[in-house]
Design a protein around this motif. Structure first.
Motif, PDB file in Angstrom:
ATOM      1  N   TYR A  58     -16.613  19.483  -2.986  1.00 53.04           N
ATOM      2  CA  TYR A  58     -15.832  20.676  -3.320  1.00 53.04           C
ATOM      3  C   TYR A  58     -16.399  21.263  -4.606  1.00 53.04           C
ATOM      4  N   ALA A  88     -22.937  33.614  -3.469  1.00 52.96           N
ATOM      5  CA  ALA A  88     -21.765  32.824  -3.092  1.00 52.96           C
ATOM      6  C   ALA A  88     -20.686  33.710  -2.482  1.00 52.96           C
ATOM      7  N   GLU A 130     -21.327  34.629   1.052  1.00 54.35           N
ATOM      8  CA  GLU A 130     -20.964  33.501   1.916  1.00 54.35           C
ATOM      9  C   GLU A 130     -19.461  33.476   2.148  1.00 54.35           C
ATOM     10  N   PHE A 131     -18.690  33.742   1.091  1.00 50.04           N
ATOM     11  CA  PHE A 131     -17.235  33.795   1.234  1.00 50.04           C
ATOM     12  C   PHE A 131     -16.820  34.893   2.220  1.00 50.04           C
ATOM     13  N   PHE A 179     -15.568  26.264  -2.699  1.00 51.73           N
ATOM     14  CA  PHE A 179     -16.189  25.979  -1.411  1.00 51.73           C
ATOM     15  C   PHE A 179     -16.012  24.505  -1.066  1.00 51.73           C
ATOM     16  N   ARG A 215     -17.351  21.720   1.418  1.00 52.35           N
ATOM     17  CA  ARG A 215     -18.505  21.481   2.278  1.00 52.35           C
ATOM     18  C   ARG A 215     -18.432  20.100   2.924  1.00 52.35           C
ATOM     19  N   VAL A 246     -20.675  24.659   4.763  1.00 47.14           N
ATOM     20  CA  VAL A 246     -19.405  25.191   4.262  1.00 47.14           C
ATOM     21  C   VAL A 246     -18.359  25.157   5.372  1.00 47.14           C
ATOM     22  N   ALA A 304     -13.389  28.218   2.235  1.00 52.49           N
ATOM     23  CA  ALA A 304     -13.575  28.801   0.902  1.00 52.49           C
ATOM     24  C   ALA A 304     -12.278  29.462   0.458  1.00 52.49           C
ATOM     25  N   GLY A 310      -9.099  23.531   2.454  1.00 46.77           N
ATOM     26  CA  GLY A 310      -9.693  24.306   1.367  1.00 46.77           C
ATOM     27  C   GLY A 310      -8.676  24.630   0.299  1.00 46.77           C
TER      28      GLY A 310
END
Length: 339
Positions: free
Chosen positions: A194, A206, A209-210, A250, A252, A257, A260, A290
């Motif tokens: 995490y 990042a 990705e979110f 995040f 993982r 991932v 998030a 998450g």
């Protein structure tokens, strides 16, 4: 309040967004910036993306000593005054005010708005402790203006205990068992990591990705993320990172991932603003986990409060959130008689 201040000692003027930012940065001004969603950089981001067709009406209230006692971050649209922002991305808002202010402050603000051509005020959503909610309601009644307020939505918040075990003990037995079971199952799946991203240099990649997780986790979220909303979110994340308020978390599994969370940290409170998960990890309850890891991180960080923000999603109760109401206030600036 400070009832001995006279009306002639108070001056109201409109200021620009830049002036609002300068006031925020002036450590000599003794104002309470209690509400995350009216911080100048938040409002500026919103205005740049969504402000077209609206008129800024940020009101600064000063005493004769030139000290600012109140800021009302309004905009005007079709003779209606509202807070700068929208309920879709600003969970609740308020005025910015000093500890001591004159009894007639809100009366003066109403009359000033009326002179500007405003015929209606719509404020929402408002926290139950909002100064705007009580102040404008009382002022409207004194002025003989019709006003009404009703419950808009609920938001959920959790006072964080000192340890993770104390947090689990706050939950009922069923939820405590479920969380432990889900975490154990997750750990059996692979290597768990995490990570919090809050460095402004690392935010762009990042955050892309979110946003990808946000879109793929639910159809309604994908529809919500228009080009303009994407622009607002991306700019906001960068700005919040620059002000050391971003927590982009995040979760993982074996480097991939799974989930998030987009959180903002302000005033010893963390605000869970949005979240997403990888549908490939749905069977592991990745979305819920998450949020659980986000709570755990902030317990370890000694944060006092975790605010799940508005919305009646079931997970907020399951994770210990306590409901509180939010209100909308409407005032017609037309004399209807005293009650």
């Amino acid at each position: 309040m400070c009832p001995n201040k006279k009306l002639e000692q108070i001056h109201i003027s409109s200021i620009s967004m830049v002036e609002l930012e300068n006031i925020y940065n002036d450590t000599g001004q003794k104002l309470n910036w209690d509400c995350l969603f009216v911080l100048p950089f938040w409002l500026k981001n919103w205005w740049q993306v969504f402000g077209a067709g609206k008129k800024l009406a940020i009101l600064a209230v000063r005493s004769d000593t030139s000290s600012i006692i109140c800021l009302a971050p309004f905009m005007i649209e079709e003779n209606t005054a509202k807070f700068i922002g929208s309920e879709s991305v600003c969970d609740y808002q308020d005025i910015i005010i000093a500890d001591k202010f004159p009894d007639d402050l809100f009366l003066l603000l109403l009359e000033h708005l009326k002179k500007m051509g405003v015929s209606r005020i719509e404020l929402g959503a408002l926290h139950p402790d909002s100064k705007a909610l009580t102040g404008f309601s009382q002022a409207a009644k004194k002025s003989g203006y019709h006003s009404s307020y009703d419950e808009a939505e609920k938001f959920y918040k959790l006072d964080l205990p000192k340890t993770w075990e104390e947090y689990l003990n706050v939950l009922d037995g069923k939820q405590r068992h479920e969380i432990r079971r889900k975490i154990r199952r997750l750990n059996e799946t692979g290597q768990i990591d995490y990570q919090i991203v809050n460095n402004k240099e690392a935010v762009k990649d990042a955050f892309d990705e979110f946003l990808s997780l946000f879109q793929t986790s639910r159809k309604d979220k994908a529809e919500f993320l228009t080009d303009r909303m994407n622009s607002f979110f991306t700019s906001l994340a960068k700005t919040m990172a620059e002000h050391d308020m971003l927590q982009l978390g995040f979760l993982r599994v074996d480097g991939r991932v799974a989930a998030a969370t987009l959180c903002f940290e302000y005033g010893n409170t963390v605000f869970l603003y949005n979240n997403g998960y990888n549908p490939e990890f749905r069977n592991l309850s990745a979305g819920l986990l998450g949020k659980i890891f986000s709570i755990k991180h902030n317990i370890e960080k000694k944060i006092a409060c975790y605010n799940f923000l508005k919305g009646d999603e079931a997970y907020k109760k399951r994770l210990g959130g306590q409901p509180l109401p939010l209100y909308r206030l409407t005032i017609e600036l037309k004399y209807t008689g005293f009650k």
